[in-house]
Motif scaffolding. Structure first.
Motif, PDB file in Angstrom:
ATOM      1  N   ALA A  27     -42.134  54.177 -48.527  1.00 31.37           N
ATOM      2  CA  ALA A  27     -42.186  52.980 -49.373  1.00 31.37           C
ATOM      3  C   ALA A  27     -40.794  52.616 -49.880  1.00 31.37           C
ATOM      4  O   ALA A  27     -40.409  51.437 -49.887  1.00 31.37           O
ATOM      5  CB  ALA A  27     -43.148  53.192 -50.538  1.00 31.37           C
ATOM      6  N   ASP A  86     -38.600  51.427 -46.770  1.00 31.29           N
ATOM      7  CA  ASP A  86     -38.959  50.070 -46.355  1.00 31.29           C
ATOM      8  C   ASP A  86     -38.374  49.033 -47.302  1.00 31.29           C
ATOM      9  O   ASP A  86     -37.846  48.004 -46.875  1.00 31.29           O
ATOM     10  CB  ASP A  86     -40.486  49.902 -46.288  1.00 31.29           C
ATOM     11  CG  ASP A  86     -41.112  50.667 -45.133  1.00 31.29           C
ATOM     12  OD1 ASP A  86     -40.380  51.105 -44.213  1.00 31.29           O
ATOM     13  OD2 ASP A  86     -42.354  50.829 -45.156  1.00 31.29           O
ATOM     14  N   ALA A  99     -47.054  56.924 -53.587  1.00 31.11           N
ATOM     15  CA  ALA A  99     -46.443  55.682 -53.112  1.00 31.11           C
ATOM     16  C   ALA A  99     -46.719  54.540 -54.086  1.00 31.11           C
ATOM     17  O   ALA A  99     -45.914  53.608 -54.198  1.00 31.11           O
ATOM     18  CB  ALA A  99     -46.956  55.350 -51.711  1.00 31.11           C
ATOM     19  N   ASP A 100     -47.827  54.600 -54.810  1.00 31.26           N
ATOM     20  CA  ASP A 100     -48.142  53.563 -55.804  1.00 31.26           C
ATOM     21  C   ASP A 100     -47.127  53.541 -56.944  1.00 31.26           C
ATOM     22  O   ASP A 100     -46.980  52.519 -57.622  1.00 31.26           O
ATOM     23  CB  ASP A 100     -49.547  53.777 -56.389  1.00 31.26           C
ATOM     24  CG  ASP A 100     -50.636  53.519 -55.372  1.00 31.26           C
ATOM     25  OD1 ASP A 100     -50.380  52.803 -54.370  1.00 31.26           O
ATOM     26  OD2 ASP A 100     -51.751  54.040 -55.572  1.00 31.26           O
ATOM     27  N   ARG A 157     -38.825  48.883 -57.787  1.00 28.55           N
ATOM     28  CA  ARG A 157     -38.135  48.033 -56.809  1.00 28.55           C
ATOM     29  C   ARG A 157     -37.048  47.187 -57.483  1.00 28.55           C
ATOM     30  O   ARG A 157     -35.967  46.990 -56.918  1.00 28.55           O
ATOM     31  CB  ARG A 157     -39.142  47.163 -56.060  1.00 28.55           C
ATOM     32  CG  ARG A 157     -39.983  47.962 -55.074  1.00 28.55           C
ATOM     33  CD  ARG A 157     -40.822  47.071 -54.170  1.00 28.55           C
ATOM     34  NE  ARG A 157     -41.933  46.452 -54.880  1.00 28.55           N
ATOM     35  CZ  ARG A 157     -43.130  46.990 -55.025  1.00 28.55           C
ATOM     36  NH1 ARG A 157     -43.392  48.182 -54.491  1.00 28.55           N
ATOM     37  NH2 ARG A 157     -44.075  46.352 -55.684  1.00 28.55           N
TER      38      ARG A 157
END
Length: 185
Positions: free
Chosen positions: A93, A96, A167-168, A175
């Motif tokens: 995550a 990406d 990943a959550d 981000r």
């Protein structure tokens, strides 16, 4: 000043002109020779092929990586092998998202972590325990708050750490911190 990764890339690009062969050919020559130790490979390339020490050293590193089954991709795979396998989606995550930031965003795997780079390092991703990935980021002049804690003794190369368990956890807030660190790099 160029980073070590940039210097290696430049040497690899210049290798055919300077040595007569591309890196892949030199790695194949080393593999055929049976030389396995770093010093042994360097000596072979310098003595039998007239290669300078710098190029011989680089080829030796790349030949040993190839003999060990790969290179950068395998470093990430080994970080998330065995009991840390369940943590790989967290890394994916982050990777990406970092790659979406721009064509100059770089993931530079090391033995125990992955450096996040632009013109300089702006973060790192490290599977620290069996249940947690630590995301280190450089956010100078930003006070630690909530999940964004001071890096403390975690890693001197970053100013802050975020502990991620799924990943959550790589949410809009994380981000945004990554984006700011990338833009400041």
């Amino acid at each position: 000043m160029a980073t070590p990764e940039e210097q290696a890339a430049s040497m690899i690009a210049n290798m055919p002109e300077k040595t007569g062969k591309p890196l892949e050919d030199w790695v194949a020559i080393v593999a055929k020779s049976g030389a396995a130790k770093h010093g042994e490979i360097v000596k072979l390339l310098k003595a039998e092929h007239g290669m300078t020490h710098g190029f011989a050293n680089l080829v030796a590193h790349k030949a040993r990586e190839a003999a060990d089954g790969g290179g950068e991709t395998d470093l990430v795979a080994s970080q998330y092998a065995g009991p840390k396998e369940a943590l790989r989606p967290i890394y994916d995550a982050i990777a990406d998202f970092v790659e979406s930031l721009g064509s100059n965003a770089e993931l530079a795997p090391k033995k125990s972590y992955v450096s996040l780079r632009r013109s300089k390092q702006f973060g790192l991703v490290q599977p620290s325990t069996r249940t947690r990935v630590d995301l280190g980021i450089n956010l100078k002049d930003v006070a630690p708050v909530g999940r964004l804690e001071s890096s403390g003794g975690f890693n001197a190369m970053v100013s802050h750490r975020i502990r991620l368990e799924s990943a959550d956890d790589v949410d809009d807030e994380v981000r945004e911190w990554l984006r700011i660190a990338y833009e400041n790099a």
